[in-house]
Design an enzyme around this catalytic site. Structure first.
Site, PDB file in Angstrom:
ATOM      1  N   GLU A  98     -40.542 -57.824  -1.473  1.00  0.00           N
ATOM      2  CA  GLU A  98     -41.862 -57.450  -1.975  1.00  0.00           C
ATOM      3  C   GLU A  98     -41.696 -56.278  -2.925  1.00  0.00           C
ATOM      4  O   GLU A  98     -41.091 -55.258  -2.583  1.00  0.00           O
ATOM      5  CB  GLU A  98     -42.821 -57.036  -0.859  1.00  0.00           C
ATOM      6  CG  GLU A  98     -44.181 -56.618  -1.426  1.00  0.00           C
ATOM      7  CD  GLU A  98     -45.188 -56.144  -0.390  1.00  0.00           C
ATOM      8  OE1 GLU A  98     -46.396 -56.280  -0.652  1.00  0.00           O
ATOM      9  OE2 GLU A  98     -44.774 -55.628   0.661  1.00  0.00           O
TER      10      GLU A  98
ATOM     11  N   ASP B 256     -50.114 -52.700 -10.864  1.00  0.00           N
ATOM     12  CA  ASP B 256     -50.926 -51.951 -11.820  1.00  0.00           C
ATOM     13  C   ASP B 256     -51.057 -52.772 -13.096  1.00  0.00           C
ATOM     14  O   ASP B 256     -50.047 -53.095 -13.733  1.00  0.00           O
ATOM     15  CB  ASP B 256     -50.255 -50.612 -12.130  1.00  0.00           C
ATOM     16  CG  ASP B 256     -51.180 -49.672 -12.907  1.00  0.00           C
ATOM     17  OD1 ASP B 256     -52.076 -50.165 -13.617  1.00  0.00           O
ATOM     18  OD2 ASP B 256     -50.989 -48.454 -12.814  1.00  0.00           O
TER      19      ASP B 256
ATOM     20  N   LYS C 195     -56.002 -49.160 -21.686  1.00  0.00           N
ATOM     21  CA  LYS C 195     -55.775 -49.026 -23.117  1.00  0.00           C
ATOM     22  C   LYS C 195     -54.723 -50.031 -23.552  1.00  0.00           C
ATOM     23  O   LYS C 195     -53.771 -50.305 -22.827  1.00  0.00           O
ATOM     24  CB  LYS C 195     -55.310 -47.604 -23.454  1.00  0.00           C
ATOM     25  CG  LYS C 195     -56.337 -46.529 -23.116  1.00  0.00           C
ATOM     26  CD  LYS C 195     -55.805 -45.141 -23.445  1.00  0.00           C
ATOM     27  CE  LYS C 195     -56.840 -44.075 -23.084  1.00  0.00           C
ATOM     28  NZ  LYS C 195     -56.328 -42.709 -23.374  1.00  0.00           N
TER      29      LYS C 195
ATOM     30  N   ASP D 183     -56.063 -58.823  -9.814  1.00  0.00           N
ATOM     31  CA  ASP D 183     -57.495 -58.870 -10.085  1.00  0.00           C
ATOM     32  C   ASP D 183     -57.771 -58.850 -11.575  1.00  0.00           C
ATOM     33  O   ASP D 183     -58.924 -58.941 -11.988  1.00  0.00           O
ATOM     34  CB  ASP D 183     -58.196 -57.686  -9.426  1.00  0.00           C
ATOM     35  CG  ASP D 183     -57.687 -56.353  -9.979  1.00  0.00           C
ATOM     36  OD1 ASP D 183     -56.458 -56.144  -9.944  1.00  0.00           O
ATOM     37  OD2 ASP D 183     -58.505 -55.538 -10.450  1.00  0.00           O
TER      38      ASP D 183
END
Length: 241
Positions: free
Chosen positions: A69, A143, A148, A180
């Protein structure tokens, strides 16, 4: 506090004072004493190609599979997997001292012998594992670096990294991702070459299980969509990558 060195076998604690971060002492003492199932720096230098043997000593038998992981956070998902699949070895990789220590402490508390928490930047994957050594790799909610446009270069899963994934996975090994961020999901899908990867709608093994992180539950409670896919390496391993 994240590690700053790109060399996975360098000791990140070498020039750091314990008072800067209390988890430095826990990390160092936990590994040196063997009290915590964690690894970092020079202790990993002999492990590429030998990870199964490392786990065999703790498990009492050679693990049937080796699963990584990337970005374990506080270990909710990987700890559940380790409990449900005691015959499989799990490596939780993260870049912060606190998370690595916390996951190791939780693993010890639940009595898992088939998991180790590793302090390492995933960009060093090519150095830490031998080609074809892993049976599966998963990343849940990395992440997205989406605030930006210039941040997109910081995303981990891009074409160069996908080539490394394909090298490190055995033929038939899986890569499972959840995010997401729809643009990130779209970009990742485009980075996978269908000539060497196969996407499965019906999954088998670990990716067929239900594993939800705190992030996923939070997003779904807010009515936000979550995107996921699972690709398997067709193999054989390409030598031109």
């Amino acid at each position: 506090m994240p590690i700053k060195t790109a060399n996975p076998f360098h000791d990140p604690l070498e020039r750091m004072r314990p008072e800067v971060n209390r988890y430095l002492t826990l990390l160092k003492e936990g590994m040196e004493s063997g009290d915590l199932p964690l690894l970092y720096g020079p202790a990993m230098e002999s492990l590429p190609g030998q990870w199964r043997q490392h786990f065999a000593d703790a498990m009492g038998e050679t693990p049937q599979q080796l699963i990584l992981e990337i970005g374990s956070h506080f270990g909710e998902v990987i700890l559940k997997m380790a409990t449900e699949h005691p015959e499989t070895a799990f490596i939780g990789m993260d870049i912060t001292f606190k998370r690595v220590v916390k996951v190791a402490q939780k693993s010890l508390a639940q009595g898992s012998r088939n998991m180790v928490s590793v302090l390492c930047n995933a960009k060093a994957l090519d150095q830490v594992f031998a080609d074809g050594e892993l049976d599966g790799i998963f990343i849940f909610f990395p992440d997205p670096w989406a605030q930006k446009k210039r941040q997109m270069k910081n995303r981990l899963v891009q074409q160069d990294f996908v080539r490394i994934l394909q090298k490190k996975l055995k033929p038939g090994g899986f890569f499972w991702l959840k995010t997401d961020c729809e643009p990130y999901y779209t970009d990742v899908c485009e980075a996978f070459d269908p000539s060497v990867w196969e996407q499965h709608q019906t999954r088998q093994g670990i990716p067929s299980g239900i594993y939800t992180s705190r992030f996923e539950r939070l997003f779904r409670e807010q009515g936000l969509p979550c995107h996921e896919f699972c690709w398997t390496s067709k193999g054989p391993i390409r030598t031109d990558l």
